[in-house]
Design an enzyme around this catalytic site. Structure first.
Site, PDB file in Angstrom:
ATOM      1  N   ASN A  37      25.638  39.874  24.271  1.00  0.00           N
ATOM      2  CA  ASN A  37      24.667  39.436  25.158  1.00  0.00           C
ATOM      3  C   ASN A  37      23.573  40.521  25.505  1.00  0.00           C
ATOM      4  O   ASN A  37      23.716  41.646  25.830  1.00  0.00           O
ATOM      5  CB  ASN A  37      24.964  38.488  26.193  1.00  0.00           C
ATOM      6  CG  ASN A  37      25.665  39.322  27.489  1.00  0.00           C
ATOM      7  OD1 ASN A  37      25.059  40.290  27.841  1.00  0.00           O
ATOM      8  ND2 ASN A  37      26.873  39.319  27.882  1.00  0.00           N
ATOM      9  N   HIS A 122      36.039  26.538  35.147  1.00  0.00           N
ATOM     10  CA  HIS A 122      35.222  27.237  36.002  1.00  0.00           C
ATOM     11  C   HIS A 122      34.727  26.096  37.026  1.00  0.00           C
ATOM     12  O   HIS A 122      34.294  25.174  36.752  1.00  0.00           O
ATOM     13  CB  HIS A 122      33.965  27.856  35.477  1.00  0.00           C
ATOM     14  CG  HIS A 122      34.374  29.035  34.660  1.00  0.00           C
ATOM     15  ND1 HIS A 122      33.234  29.680  34.441  1.00  0.00           N
ATOM     16  CD2 HIS A 122      35.390  29.531  33.927  1.00  0.00           C
ATOM     17  CE1 HIS A 122      33.550  30.924  33.691  1.00  0.00           C
ATOM     18  NE2 HIS A 122      34.947  30.809  33.460  1.00  0.00           N
ATOM     19  N   ARG A 147      39.108  28.521  38.077  1.00  0.00           N
ATOM     20  CA  ARG A 147      38.460  29.653  38.746  1.00  0.00           C
ATOM     21  C   ARG A 147      37.473  29.167  39.579  1.00  0.00           C
ATOM     22  O   ARG A 147      36.583  28.174  39.201  1.00  0.00           O
ATOM     23  CB  ARG A 147      38.029  30.539  37.366  1.00  0.00           C
ATOM     24  CG  ARG A 147      37.146  31.718  37.987  1.00  0.00           C
ATOM     25  CD  ARG A 147      36.193  32.399  37.009  1.00  0.00           C
ATOM     26  NE  ARG A 147      34.829  32.124  37.110  1.00  0.00           N
ATOM     27  CZ  ARG A 147      33.859  32.696  36.485  1.00  0.00           C
ATOM     28  NH1 ARG A 147      34.170  33.877  35.703  1.00  0.00           N
ATOM     29  NH2 ARG A 147      32.681  32.459  36.553  1.00  0.00           N
ATOM     30  N   TYR A 159      25.937  35.914  41.372  1.00  0.00           N
ATOM     31  CA  TYR A 159      26.181  35.938  40.126  1.00  0.00           C
ATOM     32  C   TYR A 159      27.302  34.730  39.385  1.00  0.00           C
ATOM     33  O   TYR A 159      28.197  34.896  40.300  1.00  0.00           O
ATOM     34  CB  TYR A 159      26.643  37.391  39.523  1.00  0.00           C
ATOM     35  CG  TYR A 159      26.935  37.448  38.010  1.00  0.00           C
ATOM     36  CD1 TYR A 159      25.939  37.439  37.262  1.00  0.00           C
ATOM     37  CD2 TYR A 159      28.161  37.535  37.477  1.00  0.00           C
ATOM     38  CE1 TYR A 159      26.097  37.505  35.774  1.00  0.00           C
ATOM     39  CE2 TYR A 159      28.532  37.753  36.235  1.00  0.00           C
ATOM     40  CZ  TYR A 159      27.338  37.622  35.245  1.00  0.00           C
ATOM     41  OH  TYR A 159      27.674  37.585  34.004  1.00  0.00           O
ATOM     42  N   ASP A 212      36.634  35.696  40.152  1.00  0.00           N
ATOM     43  CA  ASP A 212      36.200  36.769  39.250  1.00  0.00           C
ATOM     44  C   ASP A 212      35.438  37.548  40.208  1.00  0.00           C
ATOM     45  O   ASP A 212      34.306  37.079  40.690  1.00  0.00           O
ATOM     46  CB  ASP A 212      35.548  36.284  37.881  1.00  0.00           C
ATOM     47  CG  ASP A 212      34.958  37.326  37.154  1.00  0.00           C
ATOM     48  OD1 ASP A 212      34.853  38.520  37.540  1.00  0.00           O
ATOM     49  OD2 ASP A 212      34.715  36.977  35.798  1.00  0.00           O
ATOM     50  N   HIS A 214      33.448  40.052  39.283  1.00  0.00           N
ATOM     51  CA  HIS A 214      32.590  40.602  38.344  1.00  0.00           C
ATOM     52  C   HIS A 214      32.349  42.054  38.673  1.00  0.00           C
ATOM     53  O   HIS A 214      31.049  42.545  38.763  1.00  0.00           O
ATOM     54  CB  HIS A 214      31.108  39.841  38.420  1.00  0.00           C
ATOM     55  CG  HIS A 214      31.420  38.426  37.903  1.00  0.00           C
ATOM     56  ND1 HIS A 214      31.269  37.219  38.559  1.00  0.00           N
ATOM     57  CD2 HIS A 214      31.736  38.208  36.499  1.00  0.00           C
ATOM     58  CE1 HIS A 214      31.546  36.268  37.971  1.00  0.00           C
ATOM     59  NE2 HIS A 214      31.686  36.590  36.325  1.00  0.00           N
ATOM     60  N   GLU A 238      40.139  38.825  38.792  1.00  0.00           N
ATOM     61  CA  GLU A 238      39.577  39.508  37.922  1.00  0.00           C
ATOM     62  C   GLU A 238      38.478  40.294  37.990  1.00  0.00           C
ATOM     63  O   GLU A 238      37.711  40.401  38.963  1.00  0.00           O
ATOM     64  CB  GLU A 238      39.056  38.221  36.854  1.00  0.00           C
ATOM     65  CG  GLU A 238      38.207  38.837  35.557  1.00  0.00           C
ATOM     66  CD  GLU A 238      37.469  37.852  34.862  1.00  0.00           C
ATOM     67  OE1 GLU A 238      37.626  36.620  35.073  1.00  0.00           O
ATOM     68  OE2 GLU A 238      36.625  38.351  34.004  1.00  0.00           O
ATOM     69  N   GLU A 264      36.965  42.086  29.845  1.00  0.00           N
ATOM     70  CA  GLU A 264      35.884  41.222  28.938  1.00  0.00           C
ATOM     71  C   GLU A 264      35.238  42.228  28.317  1.00  0.00           C
ATOM     72  O   GLU A 264      34.483  42.076  27.263  1.00  0.00           O
ATOM     73  CB  GLU A 264      35.373  40.303  29.803  1.00  0.00           C
ATOM     74  CG  GLU A 264      34.476  40.517  31.064  1.00  0.00           C
ATOM     75  CD  GLU A 264      33.893  39.501  31.797  1.00  0.00           C
ATOM     76  OE1 GLU A 264      34.817  38.641  31.984  1.00  0.00           O
ATOM     77  OE2 GLU A 264      32.812  39.403  31.765  1.00  0.00           O
ATOM     78  N   ARG A 285      41.920  41.123  29.502  1.00  0.00           N
ATOM     79  CA  ARG A 285      40.895  39.882  29.167  1.00  0.00           C
ATOM     80  C   ARG A 285      39.933  40.176  28.033  1.00  0.00           C
ATOM     81  O   ARG A 285      38.836  39.868  27.837  1.00  0.00           O
ATOM     82  CB  ARG A 285      40.292  39.688  30.335  1.00  0.00           C
ATOM     83  CG  ARG A 285      41.036  39.316  31.626  1.00  0.00           C
ATOM     84  CD  ARG A 285      40.598  38.544  32.463  1.00  0.00           C
ATOM     85  NE  ARG A 285      40.032  37.113  31.759  1.00  0.00           N
ATOM     86  CZ  ARG A 285      38.776  36.602  31.517  1.00  0.00           C
ATOM     87  NH1 ARG A 285      37.872  37.226  31.845  1.00  0.00           N
ATOM     88  NH2 ARG A 285      38.756  35.642  30.849  1.00  0.00           N
ATOM     89  N   HIS A 314      38.669  36.525  27.226  1.00  0.00           N
ATOM     90  CA  HIS A 314      37.357  36.083  27.805  1.00  0.00           C
ATOM     91  C   HIS A 314      36.954  34.639  27.163  1.00  0.00           C
ATOM     92  O   HIS A 314      37.218  34.349  25.952  1.00  0.00           O
ATOM     93  CB  HIS A 314      36.595  37.207  27.610  1.00  0.00           C
ATOM     94  CG  HIS A 314      34.977  37.254  28.247  1.00  0.00           C
ATOM     95  ND1 HIS A 314      33.898  37.676  27.931  1.00  0.00           N
ATOM     96  CD2 HIS A 314      34.690  36.359  29.474  1.00  0.00           C
ATOM     97  CE1 HIS A 314      33.108  37.307  28.519  1.00  0.00           C
ATOM     98  NE2 HIS A 314      33.452  36.769  29.716  1.00  0.00           N
ATOM     99  N   ASP A 318      28.684  33.103  26.263  1.00  0.00           N
ATOM    100  CA  ASP A 318      28.041  33.866  25.456  1.00  0.00           C
ATOM    101  C   ASP A 318      28.832  34.344  24.424  1.00  0.00           C
ATOM    102  O   ASP A 318      28.440  35.229  23.401  1.00  0.00           O
ATOM    103  CB  ASP A 318      26.935  34.739  26.189  1.00  0.00           C
ATOM    104  CG  ASP A 318      27.913  35.782  27.333  1.00  0.00           C
ATOM    105  OD1 ASP A 318      29.299  35.506  27.014  1.00  0.00           O
ATOM    106  OD2 ASP A 318      27.356  36.341  27.881  1.00  0.00           O
ATOM    107  N   GLU A 341      40.361  31.467  29.299  1.00  0.00           N
ATOM    108  CA  GLU A 341      39.284  31.213  29.927  1.00  0.00           C
ATOM    109  C   GLU A 341      38.566  30.023  29.193  1.00  0.00           C
ATOM    110  O   GLU A 341      38.236  30.113  27.880  1.00  0.00           O
ATOM    111  CB  GLU A 341      38.345  32.224  30.286  1.00  0.00           C
ATOM    112  CG  GLU A 341      37.000  32.003  31.180  1.00  0.00           C
ATOM    113  CD  GLU A 341      36.211  33.116  31.460  1.00  0.00           C
ATOM    114  OE1 GLU A 341      36.201  33.947  30.912  1.00  0.00           O
ATOM    115  OE2 GLU A 341      35.357  33.068  32.339  1.00  0.00           O
ATOM    116  N   TRP A 405      29.733  49.901  40.744  1.00  0.00           N
ATOM    117  CA  TRP A 405      30.308  51.096  40.849  1.00  0.00           C
ATOM    118  C   TRP A 405      31.599  51.130  39.814  1.00  0.00           C
ATOM    119  O   TRP A 405      32.539  50.318  40.177  1.00  0.00           O
ATOM    120  CB  TRP A 405      30.621  51.975  42.264  1.00  0.00           C
ATOM    121  CG  TRP A 405      29.289  52.734  42.549  1.00  0.00           C
ATOM    122  CD1 TRP A 405      28.128  52.305  42.090  1.00  0.00           C
ATOM    123  CD2 TRP A 405      29.233  53.436  43.599  1.00  0.00           C
ATOM    124  NE1 TRP A 405      27.113  53.264  42.900  1.00  0.00           N
ATOM    125  CE2 TRP A 405      27.933  53.846  43.922  1.00  0.00           C
ATOM    126  CE3 TRP A 405      29.962  53.852  44.544  1.00  0.00           C
ATOM    127  CZ2 TRP A 405      27.471  54.650  44.649  1.00  0.00           C
ATOM    128  CZ3 TRP A 405      29.616  54.678  45.553  1.00  0.00           C
ATOM    129  CH2 TRP A 405      28.371  55.254  45.791  1.00  0.00           C
TER     130      TRP A 405
END
Ligand code: EZ4
Ligand code: CO
Length: 405
Positions: A37, A122, A147, A159, A212, A214, A238, A264, A285, A314, A318, A341, A405
Site C-alpha cells: 500500500n 473487526h 478485534r 487510526y 491492535d 498499531h 497486536e 504484518e 502476523r 495479516h 489492502d 484476521e 517509535w
C-alpha cells in the site's frame, strides 16, 4: 511447464491491488498478490524491469529454486518491495502447481490439520457503545474472535476507526498525499481499559478479544497496557510497539502475561527470528504478500512451531483476495495455526474482479477442493477500476512531533 508470460495488473476497486499472472507454455496460469500500500507502482516497476525478464523460460515447477534465485540471487536482499515481487511470483507458482496436480494448495503443503479456519472480525466505533454494538453483531453472526478498536475521545481521527467519516482519500480532499492525524497516549489510556471492561460485561467471557495498538506506544507504555488488560483475558495484543529493536519485546514480556502479536510489516524470517526464538511473542502476523509468499510463510511457520508461536496472518483490506486465499491454505495446514484476521470478502466490485469459492459460516472459513489457490482474476472487470494514488495516514503527536517509535 515453461514460464511463457508474466503480466502485472493494477486495479482499484476501493483499494489498489497489484496482481501478477504467470502463464506457462502449457497454457496453465497462476495468480499472485504484489500489493504494497502506498508503494504499488514501485513493485510494478521492479517486476516489469528486473524480475520478469529473469524468469521467462524457467520451469514453473521449480518453486523453491526460483524463490532462492530471487532472494539470494540479488545483491539487494530483503525489503518490502523486493519481497512483495518475490511473493507474488511464489504464490502464482504454487497456484500453477496445484492446478497441474488437480489439488488445492493446502494438499501440497501436507493436508488439513483442522476442519475450518477460525477468523477474527473487526468491530470499530466512534465510541465504546458503537464498537460494542458492532462486536455484538459479529458475535451474533457466529464469530468466535473479535478485534475491538474505538475512537480516542479528544482526537479528531483515530487510526483504523473512521466510523461514519469518509475514507482517508476523501478526507484529504481527494488529494493523493498522505493524510496526517494526531496521537495522544494519555488520551488513549483514558479510554482503552473502559473499552475492554465494558466489552466483557456486554459480550461475556466466551468470545476471544483482540486489540491492535498499531505501534502507537513505547515499550514501557505497552508493558503497562498489557498489565492493565490482563483481567479481560485478551487473545492477543497486536503491534504494541515497534520492534526494529527486537529487545523492546523483552521489556514488554517481563511485565505482562497478555499474549503478544506482531509481524504484518515484516519482510523475512530474519525480522521475526529473535522474537520467535526468545519466545517474546505468541502470534506471528506475517502476510504472504509482504514476507515472501507461501514458501517463506511455510518456513516461518515451521520455525515458529518450535517455540510455541502460532501463525495469525495479516488480513487487512489492502491485501488482495489472492493473498487471503494463500493465507487460508497455510492456516488450514499449519499445525501451529492460531487465528486469521478477516474483514470480509470486500464490496461487489472486488468480489466480481476476484471470484473465489471459500465459504464463511459461523466465523469459520471453509476451503473448497478447487485446484491451486481457488481464486480467479477477471481482467475485463478490473479495467473499469484504474489505479488511484492513495496513502495510509501519517501519525504525529499533538505538538507536531512525528510519531511511531
Ligand atoms: O494497519 O490496513 O491488523 N490490521 C491492521 C490494518 C493495517 C492497514 C494496512 O495494512 O493493522 O489496520
Ligand atoms: Co495490524
Amino acid at each position: 511447464m515453461i514460464i511463457d508470460k508474466i503480466e502485472v495488473f493494477v486495479c482499484c476497486p476501493g483499494r489498489n491491488f497489484v496482481t501478477v499472472k504467470v502463464t506457462t507454455s502449457d497454457g496453465v496460469y497462476g495468480l499472485g498478490d504484489a500489493t504494497v500500500n502506498g508503494r504499488e507502482q514501485a513493485v510494478v516497476a521492479l517486476l516489469e524491469e528486473h524480475v520478469i525478464p529473469c524468469l521467462i523460460g524457467r520451469n514453473a515447477h521449480d518453486i523453491e529454486d526460483i524463490w532462492q534465485y530471487l532472494y539470494r540471487g540479488v545483491y539487494w536482499r530483503r525489503g518490502p518491495i523486493n519481497m512483495a515481487a518475490t511473493a507474488a511470483i511464489d504464490m502464482a507458482l504454487w497456484d500453477i502447481k496445484g492446478k497441474v496436480a488437480g489439488l488445492p494448495v493446502y494438499q501440497l503443503l501436507g493436508g488439513k490439520s483442522r476442519k475450518g479456519v477460525t477468523l477474527y472480525a473487526h468491530a470499530n466505533g466512534e465510541n465504546i457503545a458503537q464498537t460494542l454494538d458492532n462486536a455484538q453483531k459479529h458475535a451474533d453472526a457466529g464469530f468466535k474472535a473479535i478485534r475491538l478498536q474505538s475512537a480516542v475521545p479528544g482526537l479528531d481521527v483515530t487510526y483504523g476507526v473512521l466510523g461514519d467519516k469518509k475514507d482517508y482519500f476523501e478526507m484529504q480532499g481527494n488529494r493523493p498525499l498522505p493524510p496526517e492525524e494526531a496521537w495522544s497516549t494519555p488520551k488513549y489510556f483514558n479510554m482503552i481499559t473502559d473499552l475492554f471492561a465494558e466489552a466483557r460485561s456486554r459480550l461475556g467471557n466466551e468470545v476471544q478479544l483482540v486489540h491492535d495498538v498499531h505501534s502507537r506506544l513505547t515499550p514501557i507504555e505497552s508493558a503497562r497496557l498489557g498489565k492493565l488488560l490482563e483481567p479481560y483475558n485478551l487473545m492477543f495484543l497486536e503491534d504494541a510497539s515497534m520492534a526494529e529493536n527486537q529487545d523492546n519485546y523483552k521489556l514488554i514480556r517481563q511485565h505482562t502475561t497478555t499474549p503478544l502479536a506482531i509481524g504484518e510489516t515484516y519482510n523475512t524470517i530474519w525480522d521475526c527470528k529473535d522474537l520467535i526464538q526468545n519466545q517474546l511473542i505468541d502470534y506471528i502476523r506475517v502476510a504472504a504478500t509482504h514476507a515472501g509468499g507461501i514458501t517463506a510463510l511455510r518456513r516461518i511457520t515451521d520455525f515458529a512451531s518450535l517455540f510455541n508461536v502460532k501463525l495469525a496472518p495479516h488480513g487487512a483490506p489492502d491485501l488482495s483476495p489472492v493473498c487471503l486465499a494463500a493465507h487460508m491454505h497455510l492456516d488450514i495446514w499449519a499445525p501451529n495455526f492460531g487465528v486469521q484476521e478477516f474483514v470480509g470478502f470486500g464490496n461487489d466490485d472486488l468480489r466480481n474482479i476476484f471470484p473465489h469459492s471459500t465459504e464463511v459460516v459461523d466465523g469459520m472459513a471453509y476451503l473448497s477442493d478447487a485446484p491451486g489457490l481457488g481464486v480467479e482474476f477477471n481482467e475485463e472487470a478490473a479495467k473499469a477500476f484504474p489505479y488511484k494514488r492513495s496513502y495510509l495516514p501519517v501519525s504525529r503527536l499533538e505538538d507536531g512531533t512525528m510519531w511511531n517509535w
